[in-house]
Design a protein around this motif. Sequence first.
Motif, PDB file in Angstrom:
ATOM      1  N   LYS A 337      10.853  -8.809  11.895  1.00 45.97           N
ATOM      2  CA  LYS A 337      11.807  -9.912  11.771  1.00 45.97           C
ATOM      3  C   LYS A 337      11.123 -11.179  11.277  1.00 45.97           C
ATOM      4  CE  LYS A 337      15.547 -12.166  14.336  1.00 45.97           C
ATOM      5  NZ  LYS A 337      15.170 -13.561  14.047  1.00 45.97           N
ATOM      6  N   LEU A 338       9.826 -11.306  11.593  1.00 43.00           N
ATOM      7  CA  LEU A 338       9.086 -12.484  11.142  1.00 43.00           C
ATOM      8  C   LEU A 338       9.046 -12.572   9.616  1.00 43.00           C
ATOM      9  CD1 LEU A 338       7.250 -14.895  11.755  1.00 43.00           C
ATOM     10  CD2 LEU A 338       5.322 -13.315  11.860  1.00 43.00           C
ATOM     11  N   ILE A 339       8.901 -11.420   8.959  1.00 47.49           N
ATOM     12  CA  ILE A 339       8.886 -11.401   7.490  1.00 47.49           C
ATOM     13  C   ILE A 339      10.245 -11.821   6.947  1.00 47.49           C
ATOM     14  CG2 ILE A 339       8.790  -9.876   5.480  1.00 47.49           C
ATOM     15  CD1 ILE A 339       6.085 -10.523   6.404  1.00 47.49           C
ATOM     16  N   ASN A 340      11.309 -11.228   7.470  1.00 43.29           N
ATOM     17  CA  ASN A 340      12.657 -11.565   6.992  1.00 43.29           C
ATOM     18  C   ASN A 340      12.984 -13.031   7.219  1.00 43.29           C
ATOM     19  OD1 ASN A 340      13.491  -9.190   5.830  1.00 43.29           O
ATOM     20  ND2 ASN A 340      14.510  -8.413   7.654  1.00 43.29           N
ATOM     21  N   ASP A 341      12.653 -13.522   8.404  1.00 44.08           N
ATOM     22  CA  ASP A 341      12.981 -14.912   8.721  1.00 44.08           C
ATOM     23  C   ASP A 341      12.128 -15.896   7.946  1.00 44.08           C
ATOM     24  OD1 ASP A 341      14.829 -13.927  10.452  1.00 44.08           O
ATOM     25  OD2 ASP A 341      13.661 -14.286  12.276  1.00 44.08           O
ATOM     26  N   SER A 342      10.865 -15.534   7.708  1.00 44.47           N
ATOM     27  CA  SER A 342       9.941 -16.479   7.066  1.00 44.47           C
ATOM     28  C   SER A 342      10.041 -16.469   5.548  1.00 44.47           C
ATOM     29  CB  SER A 342       8.496 -16.153   7.482  1.00 44.47           C
ATOM     30  OG  SER A 342       8.351 -16.201   8.885  1.00 44.47           O
ATOM     31  N   TYR A 343      10.171 -15.279   4.973  1.00 43.49           N
ATOM     32  CA  TYR A 343      10.097 -15.168   3.520  1.00 43.49           C
ATOM     33  C   TYR A 343      11.403 -14.728   2.861  1.00 43.49           C
ATOM     34  CZ  TYR A 343       5.134 -15.311   4.683  1.00 43.49           C
ATOM     35  OH  TYR A 343       3.921 -15.671   5.183  1.00 43.49           O
ATOM     36  N   GLY A 344      12.271 -14.085   3.625  1.00 43.24           N
ATOM     37  CA  GLY A 344      13.537 -13.632   3.047  1.00 43.24           C
ATOM     38  C   GLY A 344      13.635 -12.113   3.053  1.00 43.24           C
ATOM     39  N   HIS A 345      14.847 -11.630   2.842  1.00 43.31           N
ATOM     40  CA  HIS A 345      15.097 -10.186   2.908  1.00 43.31           C
ATOM     41  C   HIS A 345      14.477  -9.430   1.741  1.00 43.31           C
ATOM     42  CE1 HIS A 345      17.739 -10.194   6.403  1.00 43.31           C
ATOM     43  NE2 HIS A 345      18.224 -11.341   5.956  1.00 43.31           N
ATOM     44  N   HIS A 346      14.329 -10.081   0.597  1.00 45.44           N
ATOM     45  CA  HIS A 346      13.697  -9.395  -0.538  1.00 45.44           C
ATOM     46  C   HIS A 346      12.264  -9.019  -0.198  1.00 45.44           C
ATOM     47  CE1 HIS A 346      12.646  -8.355  -4.653  1.00 45.44           C
ATOM     48  NE2 HIS A 346      11.600  -9.156  -4.548  1.00 45.44           N
ATOM     49  N   LEU A 351       8.138  -5.023   1.943  1.00 49.56           N
ATOM     50  CA  LEU A 351       7.264  -4.522   2.997  1.00 49.56           C
ATOM     51  C   LEU A 351       7.691  -3.117   3.427  1.00 49.56           C
ATOM     52  CD1 LEU A 351       5.025  -4.847   5.080  1.00 49.56           C
ATOM     53  CD2 LEU A 351       6.675  -5.963   6.590  1.00 49.56           C
ATOM     54  N   LEU A 352       8.990  -2.897   3.564  1.00 50.69           N
ATOM     55  CA  LEU A 352       9.469  -1.573   3.965  1.00 50.69           C
ATOM     56  C   LEU A 352       9.076  -0.506   2.945  1.00 50.69           C
ATOM     57  CD1 LEU A 352      13.042  -2.476   5.278  1.00 50.69           C
ATOM     58  CD2 LEU A 352      11.072  -1.779   6.649  1.00 50.69           C
ATOM     59  N   LYS A 353       9.223  -0.826   1.656  1.00 52.49           N
ATOM     60  CA  LYS A 353       8.875   0.147   0.617  1.00 52.49           C
ATOM     61  C   LYS A 353       7.374   0.448   0.615  1.00 52.49           C
ATOM     62  CE  LYS A 353      11.022  -2.070  -2.761  1.00 52.49           C
ATOM     63  NZ  LYS A 353      11.581  -2.366  -4.101  1.00 52.49           N
ATOM     64  N   ARG A 354       6.560  -0.592   0.754  1.00 56.72           N
ATOM     65  CA  ARG A 354       5.109  -0.373   0.724  1.00 56.72           C
ATOM     66  C   ARG A 354       4.635   0.322   1.993  1.00 56.72           C
ATOM     67  NH1 ARG A 354       3.034  -6.148  -1.867  1.00 56.72           N
ATOM     68  NH2 ARG A 354       4.513  -6.167  -3.600  1.00 56.72           N
ATOM     69  N   LYS A 402      -4.604  -1.372   8.907  1.00 56.20           N
ATOM     70  CA  LYS A 402      -5.549  -2.476   9.070  1.00 56.20           C
ATOM     71  C   LYS A 402      -5.751  -3.230   7.760  1.00 56.20           C
ATOM     72  CE  LYS A 402      -8.056  -0.514  12.986  1.00 56.20           C
ATOM     73  NZ  LYS A 402      -9.351   0.005  13.496  1.00 56.20           N
ATOM     74  N   LEU A 403      -5.396  -2.592   6.650  1.00 54.34           N
ATOM     75  CA  LEU A 403      -5.436  -3.275   5.358  1.00 54.34           C
ATOM     76  C   LEU A 403      -4.159  -4.091   5.195  1.00 54.34           C
ATOM     77  CD1 LEU A 403      -6.736  -0.359   3.111  1.00 54.34           C
ATOM     78  CD2 LEU A 403      -8.053  -2.306   3.994  1.00 54.34           C
ATOM     79  N   PRO A 404      -4.252  -5.309   4.694  1.00 59.69           N
ATOM     80  CA  PRO A 404      -3.059  -6.173   4.625  1.00 59.69           C
ATOM     81  C   PRO A 404      -2.104  -5.757   3.513  1.00 59.69           C
ATOM     82  CG  PRO A 404      -4.915  -7.278   3.599  1.00 59.69           C
ATOM     83  CD  PRO A 404      -5.462  -6.000   4.198  1.00 59.69           C
ATOM     84  N   PHE A 405      -0.857  -6.136   3.675  1.00 59.36           N
ATOM     85  CA  PHE A 405       0.148  -6.038   2.613  1.00 59.36           C
ATOM     86  C   PHE A 405       0.247  -7.396   1.931  1.00 59.36           C
ATOM     87  CE2 PHE A 405       1.426  -2.821   5.677  1.00 59.36           C
ATOM     88  CZ  PHE A 405       1.751  -1.733   4.872  1.00 59.36           C
ATOM     89  N   LYS A 406       0.342  -7.378   0.627  1.00 59.21           N
ATOM     90  CA  LYS A 406       0.513  -8.629  -0.119  1.00 59.21           C
ATOM     91  C   LYS A 406       2.013  -8.917  -0.212  1.00 59.21           C
ATOM     92  CE  LYS A 406      -2.521 -10.462  -2.146  1.00 59.21           C
ATOM     93  NZ  LYS A 406      -3.495 -11.516  -1.731  1.00 59.21           N
ATOM     94  N   ILE A 407       2.476  -9.880   0.575  1.00 65.99           N
ATOM     95  CA  ILE A 407       3.894 -10.244   0.632  1.00 65.99           C
ATOM     96  C   ILE A 407       4.033 -11.722   0.277  1.00 65.99           C
ATOM     97  CG2 ILE A 407       5.969 -10.365   2.065  1.00 65.99           C
ATOM     98  CD1 ILE A 407       5.051  -7.533   1.568  1.00 65.99           C
ATOM     99  N   ASP A 411      -1.364 -12.421   2.355  1.00 62.21           N
ATOM    100  CA  ASP A 411      -1.745 -11.201   3.043  1.00 62.21           C
ATOM    101  C   ASP A 411      -1.008 -11.134   4.376  1.00 62.21           C
ATOM    102  OD1 ASP A 411      -3.433 -10.406   1.057  1.00 62.21           O
ATOM    103  OD2 ASP A 411      -5.236 -11.235   1.967  1.00 62.21           O
ATOM    104  N   PHE A 412      -0.295 -10.040   4.584  1.00 60.20           N
ATOM    105  CA  PHE A 412       0.434  -9.853   5.836  1.00 60.20           C
ATOM    106  C   PHE A 412      -0.062  -8.572   6.494  1.00 60.20           C
ATOM    107  CE2 PHE A 412       3.876  -8.121   8.398  1.00 60.20           C
ATOM    108  CZ  PHE A 412       4.170  -9.215   9.197  1.00 60.20           C
ATOM    109  N   PHE A 413      -0.513  -8.701   7.739  1.00 64.79           N
ATOM    110  CA  PHE A 413      -1.006  -7.551   8.483  1.00 64.79           C
ATOM    111  C   PHE A 413       0.129  -7.003   9.340  1.00 64.79           C
ATOM    112  CE2 PHE A 413      -4.812  -9.798   7.347  1.00 64.79           C
ATOM    113  CZ  PHE A 413      -5.729  -8.798   7.080  1.00 64.79           C
TER     114      PHE A 413
END
Length: 731
Positions: A337-346, A351-354, A402-407, A411-413
Amino acid sequence: MKAIANVDFSPQVPDQPETSCILIVDDEERIRAAYRQLLAAPERSIEECATGGEAIDRLDRRDVDILILDLNLPDVHGLEIMEWMVQKHVPTAVLVFSGDESIDSAIRALRHGAFEFIRKHGNAQELIDAVERLQSRRRIEREHAMMTVQLENSERLHRFLVEQSPDIIYTLDRDGRFIFINGRVEALLGYSRGELLGKHYSLIVHPDDLEHARFAFNERRIGDRASTNVEIRLQTKTQGVRHFENRTIVTILSAQGLYDTTDGPATQHFMGTSGVARDITDRKKAEETIAFQAFHDLLTGLPNRILFKDRLGVALTQAKRKGKRLGVMFIDIDRFKLINDSYGHHEGDELLKRFAERARSCLRSGDTLARQGGDEFTVLLPDLSSAEDAAVIAEKLLAELKLPFKIAGLDFFATVSVGISLYPEDGESAELLIRNADIAMYQIKGRGKNGYLQFTPEMHSGHSLRITLESDLRLALESGGDQFELHYQPQVSHRDARTVGMEALIRWHHPRLGLMAPDTFIPLAEETGMIVALGEWVLERALSQFADWREKGFTGLQLAVNLSPKEFDRADLPERLLRRLEAHAVPPDALDVEITENLLMKDAEKNIDMVKQLRNSGLRISIDDFGTRYSSLNYLRRFPINSIKIDQSFVRDLNAGNSNSTSIIHAISCIARSFGLRILAEGVETEAQRQLLSGLACDDMQGYLFSQPLPAAEFEAFLTSSAFPSRTSVN
């Protein structure tokens, strides 16, 4: 394709019975009058001419059906008129009725095209009969001409429909070779008709469909038993046709046998097969797309819960038959939820796809990863040798994350909570295995997330209790909150020997389980969203009691109330707090709002703005459990807070002489002084802890050494009779 509506194939058929036009040409008026009277009939239109010239002018209009002609006319001989008619192709039938009775005249008249030669002075009935015969003949000729036109038009229409058809229409001989195929084949397959005529049908059939196609292309049956809608793939031309990207089209084929019946039905001879092939490639693609969408998640392309459950059912059947073990994982992405709230649903979708891609790379080829919905995924692990195999895959997944996602350029862990259930230990049905894996997943979430846990029977009782508590908590809130009670724990200044404030702490008098501490139901309220309603109840009850104490003279106290992070998701938080303070006549600076350290790191920019609004409104802000989440000093600089509370875990370790805790508290104290913040230690239970804290310049304390949380009446007594009474207002 040409529109058939624009092509007129129909013959002009009169709507009403046809009328014959009869022209009588004779120089004697009484003869013409007699003829008119003899021949009069409803279906006849009779006209007259006295001279040959008049007759030619009238015949030139080409609408006279029968000409009754006298040969001896004053200006032009009758035979000359007939010669003129032949030259001009006038289609009028001629009946010669002449006073010249010589055989020579009759022969000459017949040679010039006369239908009959009748003598004027003969029987009148001969003329009547001759006209009727001529009319009958003319009618037969017209009907024949009409039939000829209709046949020609029917053939043209058939040829037009065949050539303009969107389908491939063909005829094969007895050996399966094309003897006719329409032009549609070139558009669909790239072959010209000349390339296929004389060739075997197998040239255009996909090799994998040859056996299936053999029955349809060699069809001998007719009628209802003939082949209908047989699905066959046809190959396009593979050389010289650059614009054909798809080398195969899907068709449905209908065919029937052709027979020669010239010798009668009893001696029918098989001649070949005719058929129609319709291109359904686009329809098949649409059907495949619809089928895929019905059983797959459109965002990630993974199987959805329907397909997962189906595959799990099949795997369970095989496992039971072979005596094998299988596993089910239930995965939830932590802090999604932090990703959706902070950056948006796109960005959340990215993140879900990766995540799906990474998770799939951690699985075996026979495993199934599915998306249940939202940020929840399930995994089917068939053919496990032991329970440890599922744990190995879970550890591999955690290591991969443990490797971050680039969102959004950052970098988002991402971490996950994984619950595992095994067949046959944890259930023998798909529903039970999924549910137990889900229960195990919630257990690991309650233990701090970022890990995996296998289901145990004890979890089920805990899960059932959780469901019961959720229902009971909802009922307690809906009934007005009479089951809840506030206790107040003093906050004292040991140096001044007085009570400077209190923290409001909720208790729940459960009708069956008795008095429950907040640790047992506050996390549940947070998870279910009921924490906001619960917080409203706490604030209203605490301010009402606090206002009562202020009226009794305890004006030097501060009231500390915990606010859930979910409260900060509501933009009207400052307005609601001020409205309640005003309703109870409590000054804003008498309320100490306690926020968790987590709030500093979650959506910091939005929360900084919210905290500034609260401070600008006059409220005081404290950070609860400080030091447990390793928040950056930068947050302390940016957040306009008043005080920090040292978490009781550091205070507890002081009893054992833990130098690390002493160092941490000393560091926190120095930080607080450098930022001009008040510092308060919670969880003080022993005199030794108090002395150490006083030596570390931390004099404001809260804990069982001074008092446990007390009901309102007992707390009021504490304010007057304890070693730490309340005095006047604190600056």
